[in-house]
Design a protein around this motif. Structure first.
Motif: not given
Length: 519
Positions: A80-94
């Motif tokens: 929610l706070i950092f949409p692009i970075m958050g989505v990218a990290l979740y797709l990579l790690i989550g």
């Protein structure tokens, strides 16, 4: 002695260099990814819009998932706070593709191994009749991890790691057929040299010897040529998840188990690794408190299966065992002790947190007291609620943590949980002589656990772990008496964190607690 000292210094220096090199490589990759994401965010409005849409979908999916809130919320806030970075990290790690691949390998080997373990339904029914609250926990373990409950097993408890090491050396020297050893950390120093000397002797006697270790856990302790050294003296050796430069998405999941199996008849497990500090040969954090148990009898079969699971599933490039039955033959042992014992293992790929659920079940079933000792206290809302509710019911709930930390940052996070517990009646002790690394629980003089599972996110959600559920056995009271002694050597900080400055969380602690599940 001088030679060993110089070798030890060179080995440590090599490990630190390797760790730093890998860390720098990973940092550079992260910086590159973040910079690319930032550029996309600045110059590609359509990408930003699409990412926010995808982020919204991911947030809703996370909110509806079966994960505990403590694991979901950090991802939701980050997205929610950092949409692009958050989505990218979740797709990579989550959404860990490496974990899915590992899951398939474990399912394959488990389908061969677990049918070879006896179901022991009669033992389970007897336990359920004799002590229903322990029987229900045993039922959960068997249904969700496939490990049965045993009788006909003698248990010896060691209140110091060095006592366990001496017992292991004596039993290793008697091995006739095979020796399996699996440890999170092995240090190529005095303690391990004592073990290796015995292993080499057994190899010469025709005994099959296997050693398995976690690369991350041992990275500061051994050189990269350790496997070659072991193979040269006839010891088969494998490493779990080698730590190499690059974004290894399975890097977050480590092998934290500690297991020794001798001829399928004698087994050891507990909190200690095979490194000098665990036996107080070195004391970087004051005195080191660790514990372990020795099993002899039928229950060793489960420890054997746990080792074989890891050995065969660790890599699809290695040659697997074709005949595992030869390691699971009846021991013919006749135990002197009564009671029940249930070794079990937990893996991070099956979406079932067996280690945490066993702890929560013990807390919920406790009627008089429930005590824990752990090196780290970083727990979910669900476990916090269980501990507080037990205290509100009048159960004597106590937790022992270190007086001297091994990781100051994590220690601050551990202390940040004190106030939320003590204000509801949980009592907290810090072991003043040094660092307590033991991982145990005991309740109502009838059930206990001893193994590798800390009260933290790493152990409960990310690592491969193992434990031992003990019921109506003399070892239960031995664990209780040891915890009583340990608390006498500790300072109780309950009142300090119930009121006063220590009770209030600082901004840094709040931030670290929020992302503790991702650390």
């Amino acid at each position: 002695m001088q030679k060993n000292t110089l070798e030890g210094k060179a080995k440590t220096k090599n490990g630190i260099k390797r760790l730093c090199f890998c860390a720098v490589c990973i940092l550079l990759e992260v910086i590159f990814i973040v910079s690319m994401i930032t550029r996309l965010n600045e110059y590609a409005e359509i990408v930003n819009l699409l990412t926010r849409l995808l982020g919204t979908i991911l947030v809703l999916a996370l909110y509806a998932s079966d994960q505990t809130s403590s694991m979901k919320m950090p991802w939701i806030i980050l997205i929610l706070i950092f949409p692009i970075m958050g989505v990218a990290l979740y797709l990579l790690i989550g959404l860990n593709g490496g974990t899915r691949k590992m899951r398939k390998r474990y399912e394959k080997i488990d389908s061969r191994l677990f049918p070879l373990i006896p179901a022991n339904r009669d033992n389970l029914e007897r336990l359920r009749l004799q002590l229903p609250k322990a029987g229900s926990i045993s039922t959960y373990i068997q249904r969700n991890s496939s490990y049965p409950v045993y009788r006909n097993t003698d248990i010896t408890y060691y209140d110091e790691a060095i006592k366990g090491l001496h017992a292991q050396l004596a039993d290793l020297a008697k091995a006739e057929h095979f020796i399996f050893m699996e440890y999170h950390a092995i240090e190529d120093a005095e303690a391990w040299h004592m073990v290796q000397e015995v292993l080499e002797d057994r190899v010469k006697a025709g005994v099959e010897v296997r050693v398995f270790y976690d690369d991350m856990g041992s990275i500061g302790f051994i050189n990269t040529d350790f496997i070659k050294k072991m193979e040269k003296v006839g010891i088969r050796c494998r490493v779990f998840n080698p730590f190499t430069p690059g974004l290894n998405m399975f890097l977050n999941n480590r092998d934290h188990r500690k297991i020794t199996v001798i001829d399928g008849k004698v087994g050891f497990t507990g909190g200690y690794n095979l490194a000098n500090e665990y036996f107080n040969m070195t004391q970087p954090y004051g005195m080191w408190k660790d514990t372990g148990i020795r099993l002899e009898g039928d229950a060793v079969k489960s420890l054997t299966v746990t080792f074989l699971e890891m050995w065969n599933a660790v890599s699809d490039k290695d040659v697997d065992d074709v005949d595992v039955e030869k390691y699971l033959t009846p021991s013919g042992y006749r135990a002197r002790q009564a009671g029940f014992v249930q070794p079990y293992a937990d893996i991070p790929t099956d979406d079932e947190q067996v280690g945490e659920e066993v702890y929560i079940s013990i807390i919920n079933k406790a009627e008089k007291y429930c005590w824990f000792i752990t090196p780290y206290l970083i727990i979910t809302d669900e476990m916090t609620h269980a501990l507080c509710l037990a205290a509100k019911r009048g159960v004597d709930v106590r937790i022992v943590t270190p007086g001297i930390p091994d990781k100051k940052l994590i220690y601050n996070v551990t202390r940040s949980f004190y106030h939320g517990l003590v204000k509801h009646g949980v009592r907290i002790y810090e072991w003043t002589p040094g660092f307590c690394h033991a991982k145990m629980s005991v309740a109502d003089d009838c059930m206990a656990t001893c193994g590798t599972i800390n009260l933290d996110y790493r152990s409960l959600y990310h690592h491969f772990e193992n434990g031992c559920f003990i019921v109506d056995n003399p070892a239960v009271l031995s664990i209780r008496h040891d915890l009583e002694k340990t608390m006498q050597e500790s300072r109780e900080v309950t009142e300090k964190y119930c009121s006063g400055r220590s009770a209030y969380l600082r901004l840094g602690q709040l931030f670290m607690r929020l992302f503790a599940g991702l650390l």
